[in-house]
Design an enzyme around this catalytic site. Structure first.
Site, PDB file in Angstrom:
ATOM      1  N   LYS A   1      -8.881  -1.562   5.584  1.00 27.29           N
ATOM      2  CA  LYS A   1      -9.093  -2.012   4.203  1.00 27.29           C
ATOM      3  C   LYS A   1      -8.032  -3.029   3.794  1.00 27.29           C
ATOM      4  O   LYS A   1      -8.310  -4.026   3.152  1.00 27.29           O
ATOM      5  CB  LYS A   1      -9.051  -0.817   3.249  1.00 27.29           C
TER       6      LYS A   1
ATOM      7  N   SER B   1      -8.109   3.611   9.252  1.00 27.58           N
ATOM      8  CA  SER B   1      -8.846   3.619   7.985  1.00 27.58           C
ATOM      9  C   SER B   1      -8.080   2.813   6.922  1.00 27.58           C
ATOM     10  O   SER B   1      -8.633   1.918   6.271  1.00 27.58           O
ATOM     11  CB  SER B   1      -9.021   5.072   7.532  1.00 27.58           C
TER      12      SER B   1
ATOM     13  N   HIS C   1       0.837  -1.196   0.000  1.00 21.66           N
ATOM     14  CA  HIS C   1       0.000   0.000   0.000  1.00 21.66           C
ATOM     15  C   HIS C   1       0.874   1.249   0.000  1.00 21.66           C
ATOM     16  O   HIS C   1       1.876   1.313   0.709  1.00 21.66           O
ATOM     17  CB  HIS C   1      -0.911   0.025   1.238  1.00 21.66           C
TER      18      HIS C   1
ATOM     19  N   ASP D   1     -15.509   1.984   7.099  1.00 28.44           N
ATOM     20  CA  ASP D   1     -14.492   2.974   6.741  1.00 28.44           C
ATOM     21  C   ASP D   1     -15.002   3.888   5.631  1.00 28.44           C
ATOM     22  O   ASP D   1     -14.758   5.094   5.646  1.00 28.44           O
ATOM     23  CB  ASP D   1     -13.193   2.288   6.303  1.00 28.44           C
TER      24      ASP D   1
ATOM     25  N   ARG E   1     -15.708  12.156   7.653  1.00 23.77           N
ATOM     26  CA  ARG E   1     -14.525  12.911   8.119  1.00 23.77           C
ATOM     27  C   ARG E   1     -14.127  13.979   7.103  1.00 23.77           C
ATOM     28  O   ARG E   1     -13.700  15.074   7.462  1.00 23.77           O
ATOM     29  CB  ARG E   1     -13.357  11.937   8.372  1.00 23.77           C
TER      30      ARG E   1
HETATM   31  N1  URA Z   1      -6.541   7.358   3.097  1.00 22.74           N
HETATM   32  C1  URA Z   1      -7.441   6.543   3.681  1.00 22.74           C
HETATM   33  O1  URA Z   1      -7.773   5.487   3.144  1.00 22.74           O
HETATM   34  N2  URA Z   1      -7.973   6.923   4.853  1.00 22.74           N
HETATM   35  C2  URA Z   1      -7.660   8.067   5.482  1.00 22.74           C
HETATM   36  O2  URA Z   1      -8.172   8.336   6.545  1.00 22.74           O
HETATM   37  C3  URA Z   1      -6.725   8.914   4.864  1.00 22.74           C
HETATM   38  C4  URA Z   1      -6.168   8.530   3.671  1.00 22.74           C
END
Ligand code: URA
Length: 434
Positions: free
Chosen positions: A187, A183, A82, A161, A168
């Site tokens: 994932k 977050s 990632h 999320d 957010r």
């Molecule tokens: N990328 C994400 O997936 N989540 C966040 O909170 C910030 C950046």
């Protein structure tokens, strides 16, 4: 349990329990807790923070709020990667075939970009016919057969999320380390890999603007991964200038292919070797990182990594010929150059402005509905520390519309600063968190 009590507890600096975190996550996903109460809680977390235990519990609650991908049908150790995102970041396109050609199983979920350029999936769609809209079964079959597959993120992956991030975004509560780390990791963990390497970008073109913040985020994500029982590490890498020289979609694919042929830019090559050596080592394909690195170097010199990319593109609907003949990739019809104003050295490049210039050309998305022009992009002939003679090309812009090219050129010019005296080059790897 009452949501108002949970909000009050966090507002007053208390520590939330597993039951409280599960209650608000499950209630929110079920539509039983309204946005305004969750917004208030997010703001309380923003100001009062969460400790490691709360952060791990929040990640786990979000991760289990939807489908958790079952990759048990894939034989062997599965790795994922990632990046927190940056300008010119085509690392996945190079790294995944490299490590797959060393026998590592790469099962990766990727997204489309909402920003300066497309995401990995958009870039891959520069190959005509290529698709990531495949079933879980096809995904598993491809990883078993050729060692690599990339699919679009399924709708039901960490739905909590998705809801929270959207909330957010409009309540000024994105920039909290625990919320960001949970977050991202919810994932990644829901996507089922046994090992994850994280590339946390730091600098003007990144989410984290300072090395300190990037390190803090990296440490939080590594800690979450470890507590979930996966092998995990993070590289903190420079985003004070774009990665590589190409920024766009098809143009980045071409640069990725050049890198797989051993002719890519040094920074991209180095980052892929660093991240890749951990992936190969985590998967047990090498006894230490030095031998993992040597295996990766060999995957390039032998052409195996490039062949692996061709196998992958073909397995997902594209033509392998397009990997070997990049003239088949989308190309813009026009170009303009930015040339050096005098004999000088490049002293800085604001990555974010380069990204915006690409967006102005049509290479990115402002909203989810925007259609990306895969053919447009930017090539940086000169990067920080490099010498330019007066009139020499500093960067070239490729587009299909004169007005957009003119606008992008203005933005690009503003991104560059020059110096009369030599300038030190940026260091790429700013830290490693294991
Ligand atoms: N990328 C994400 O997936 N989540 C966040 O909170 C910030 C950046």
């Amino acid at each position: 349990m009452l949501m108002v009590d949970i909000i009050r507890k966090k507002r007053d600096g208390g520590k939330l329990s597993k039951e409280e975190i599960d209650f608000f996550i499950n209630g929110y996903v079920a539509g039983e807790i309204p946005d305004y109460q969750v917004s208030a809680l997010m703001m309380a977390i923003f100001f009062k923070g969460m400790d490691d235990e709360e952060t791990h519990l929040l990640t786990s609650a979000m991760l289990h709020s939807g489908e958790v991908l079952d990759l048990s049908g894939i034989k062997g150790f599965k790795v994922d990667k990632h990046s927190t995102g940056g300008v010119g970041d085509k690392t996945s396109l190079v790294l995944t075939p490299m490590v797959a050609s060393c026998g590592v199983r790469v099962a990766k979920m990727s997204g489309r970009g909402l920003g300066h350029t497309g995401g990995t999936i958009d870039k891959l769609e520069s190959f005509k016919g290529f698709s990531t809209a495949i079933t879980n079964e096809q995904f598993i079959e491809n990883v078993n057969n050729i060692g690599i597959s990339i699919m679009g993120q399924t709708k039901n992956l960490a739905p909590a999320d998705k809801l929270l991030y959207a909330l957010r975004d409009v309540t000024a509560t994105v920039d909290n380390m625990s919320l960001i780390a949970s977050s991202i990791m919810s994932k990644k963990l829901a996507a089922g890999a046994n090992g994850i390497v994280l590339d946390v970008k730091s600098g003007s073109g990144a989410f984290m603007k300072t090395d300190e913040d990037a390190r803090l985020l990296a440490e939080k994500m590594v800690s979450i991964g470890k507590s979930a029982g996966v092998k995990v590490m993070a590289v903190i890498s420079d985003m004070d200038q774009p990665l590589g020289r190409a920024v766009g979609n098809a143009i980045e694919v071409k640069e990725a292919i050049d890198t797989l042929k051993g002719n890519g830019p040094e920074d991209l090559h180095e980052l892929c070797l660093t991240l890749g050596s951990y992936m190969v080592y985590f998967a047990g394909k090498a006894s230490d990182r030095e031998s993992a690195r040597a295996m990766l170097e060999e995957s390039i010199s032998s052409g195996r990594a490039l062949d692996k990319l061709a196998d992958f593109i073909e397995a997902q609907g594209g033509s392998r010929d397009d990997v070997y003949n990049t003239d088949n990739l989308p190309k813009a019809s026009k170009s303009v150059d930015f040339t050096a104003p005098y004999d000088c050295y490049v002293s800085s490049i604001m990555s974010e402005d380069i990204g915006v210039a690409c967006l102005l050309l049509g290479g990115g998305r402002r909203s989810k509905e925007d259609v990306i022009d895969l053919s447009v992009g930017i090539y940086l002939h000169k990067k920080v520390g490099e010498k330019c003679a007066a009139g020499e090309k500093v960067a070239s812009l490729y587009g299909n519309d004169d007005k957009k090219l003119a606008e992008a050129l203005e933005r690009l010019k503003g991104a560059y600063s020059f110096s009369d005296t030599p300038v030190q080059k940026n260091s790429l790897i700013k830290g490693i968190v294991e």
